[in-house]
Write an enzyme that holds these catalytic residues in place. Structure first.
Site, short mmCIF file in Angstrom:
data_model
loop_
_atom_site.label_atom_id
_atom_site.label_comp_id
_atom_site.label_asym_id
_atom_site.label_seq_id
_atom_site.Cartn_x
_atom_site.Cartn_y
_atom_site.Cartn_z
CB SER A 1 -0.94 0.01 1.19
OG SER A 1 -0.21 0.00 2.39
CG HIS B 1 -4.28 -1.67 -0.37
ND1 HIS B 1 -4.87 -0.44 -0.18
CD2 HIS B 1 -3.77 -2.04 0.82
CE1 HIS B 1 -4.69 -0.06 1.07
NE2 HIS B 1 -4.03 -1.00 1.70
CE LYS C 1 -7.22 -1.51 3.29
NZ LYS C 1 -7.24 -0.58 4.42
N1 PLP Z 1 -3.84 -5.71 5.26
C1 PLP Z 1 -3.52 -4.61 4.54
C2 PLP Z 1 -2.55 -4.75 3.39
C3 PLP Z 1 -4.08 -3.36 4.86
O1 PLP Z 1 -3.76 -2.28 4.15
C4 PLP Z 1 -4.98 -3.29 5.94
C5 PLP Z 1 -5.59 -1.99 6.34
O2 PLP Z 1 -5.05 -0.95 6.30
C6 PLP Z 1 -5.28 -4.45 6.65
C7 PLP Z 1 -4.70 -5.64 6.29
C8 PLP Z 1 -6.27 -4.41 7.78
O3 PLP Z 1 -7.57 -4.33 7.25
P1 PLP Z 1 -8.81 -3.95 8.18
O4 PLP Z 1 -8.95 -2.47 8.13
O5 PLP Z 1 -9.97 -4.69 7.60
O6 PLP Z 1 -8.47 -4.45 9.55
#
Ligand code: PLP
Length: 427
Positions: free
Chosen positions: A214, A242, A273
């Site tokens: 990200s 993402h 998201k």
């Molecule tokens: N994995 C990645 C690559 C993320 O960018 C995020 C959130 O920013 C998460 C996991 C965690 O997701 P959640 O907001 O559903 O806990």
């Protein structure tokens, strides 16, 4: 307040009446005061290091156009993970309202006690179908899905091979499991192969990577990873937070984009998201794995069920994507419009053809000043600097959404050109 009042009272007539309790209360007060001072020092150190994360307050729905406390009028939002604009899509919002009315605000329970409704099962089936995997399990977040997976799947006889830039929740999840850990250099297939050789004697081997990283918007080399995994008898896991909903021809994700849907065994992703943006996460993969997660995965067993309105909204988002790839395609076209115009203007945009478009600036202060100036042009973007990204690689991370119009994108590019000229980034 109650403690302070008790201590104040303790100095008066109460002292005589309850001496033992008073001594305990003042020891408690001293402990709280000591903790307060430790915390305040810690906060001061974060401020002094220039890494304080402020929070702007939004006074409207999430979307391409928002109202931000302290700013006048519409602000164009270019920093949400609202990739498909579904966070305030009328059908997604209505589905949440309908589920709230029909199923109530929440379950007051974990799934296995009395927290499973038909809508939870339905959403799990739809997500399994969307990802073309055998089964699915819902969590309260993808952070939880990542925290709950590795400990269940891998024991001390197994090995986990993880990209060094994987998301914090993957790192934490791996910390909780007892497998041997190998960290390979970011997207470096040679290093991964070396680590796979080292792990050859383990019972199970699992290669773990974000599908899309990200901070840079770079895409994991999944074909090469799958080739190596097959050569050394390993499984592949990807975190698709993402990517789900918009990468690949039908928005299935990085595995679809790179033609490896049948070679990646386990996918974790988020509902927070592109899929409506509320909250929630999930794992899709082989049936026995999902069944074992229902038996043993701690964030699933010991945390409340997803609330019905969240399930309702996410279900509608998935249905929209199962019915048509139109929204995903429009997002891809808008991403290219932004990337091409910015590159032509002289900016360096990192990453591949992904809606995460990091505008590389290098200097931390420059990134922060430019982001502030962009707000004066009515564009909300955020500067990222060390320790979130490596030193000297500060950037403004722009995120494109299907909800942006072409005019929104052109306005954002114009604002970058003007602020970029002001700060000497472009001529
Ligand atoms: N994995 C990645 C690559 C993320 O960018 C995020 C959130 O920013 C998460 C996991 C965690 O997701 P959640 O907001 O559903 O806990």
């Amino acid at each position: 307040m109650a403690l302070r009042a008790a201590v104040t009272r303790a100095g008066g007539p109460l002292r005589a009446a309850f001496p033992a309790r008073t001594a305990k209360a003042s020891r408690g007060y001293a402990a709280a005061a000591q903790a307060r001072s430790v915390l305040e020092n810690e906060l001061a150190a974060i401020r002094a290091a220039g890494t304080w994360k402020g929070e702007r307050v939004i006074k409207s729905k999430q979307g391409a156009h928002i109202h931000v406390d302290g700013s006048r009028g519409d602000i164009l939002n270019f920093c949400a993970n609202n990739y498909l604009g579904l966070s305030s899509h009328p059908e997604v919002v209505q589905a949440g309202v309908d589920a709230l009315k029909m199923y109530g605000a929440g379950l007051s329970s974990v799934r296995f006690i009395c927290g499973t409704q038909d809508i939870h099962k339905d959403l799990e089936q739809k997500l399994a179908k969307f990802h073309e995997r055998e089964d699915c399990i819902l969590y309260a977040s993808c952070f939880d899905a990542n925290a709950g997976l590795f400990e269940v799947l891998l024991g001390p006889d197994d090995a986990v091979l993880s990209d060094e830039l994987n998301h914090a929740s993957i790192i934490d999840g791996i910390r909780l499991c007892r497998a041997k850990r190998f960290r390979y250099k970011h997207m470096d297939l040679n290093d991964l192969e070396d680590k796979l050789k080292e792990a050859e004697s383990s019972r199970l081997r699992l290669v773990v990577t974000d599908g899309v990283f990200s901070m840079d918007g770079d895409i994991a080399p999944l074909q090469g990873i799958c080739d190596l995994a097959e050569k050394y008898g390993a499984m592949v896991f990807i975190d698709e937070c993402h990517a789900t909903g918009f990468l690949g021809a039908r928005g299935r994700g990085t595995d679809e984009l790179l033609g490896v849907m049948d070679r990646v065994q386990i996918v974790n992703s988020t509902l927070g998201k592109a899929l409506g943006g509320a909250a929630g996460g999930y794992t899709v993969g082989p049936k026995p794995l999902i069944e074992l997660l229902r038996q043993r995965s701690r964030p699933y067993l010991f945390s409340n069920s997803l609330p019905p309105p969240v399930v309702g909204s996410a279900t509608r988002a998935v249905e929209l994507l199962l019915a048509s790839n139109e929204i995903a395609q429009s997002m891809a076209a808008k991403t290219m419009r932004f990337r091409n115009a910015m590159t032509q203007a002289g900016f360096t945009i990192s990453g591949a053809a992904h809606p995460i478009c990091p505008v590389m600036l290098g200097d931390a202060q420059l990134a922060s000043l430019m982001a502030d100036d962009m707000l004066n042009f009515g564009v909300y973007v955020i500067g990222f600097s060390y320790p979130v990204v490596p030193k000297g690689k500060a950037r403004i991370r722009v995120q494109i959404s299907a909800a942006h119009t072409d005019q929104d994108i052109d306005h954002c590019v114009d604002a970058f050109i003007q602020t970029g000229r002001k700060h000497g980034v472009i001529s």
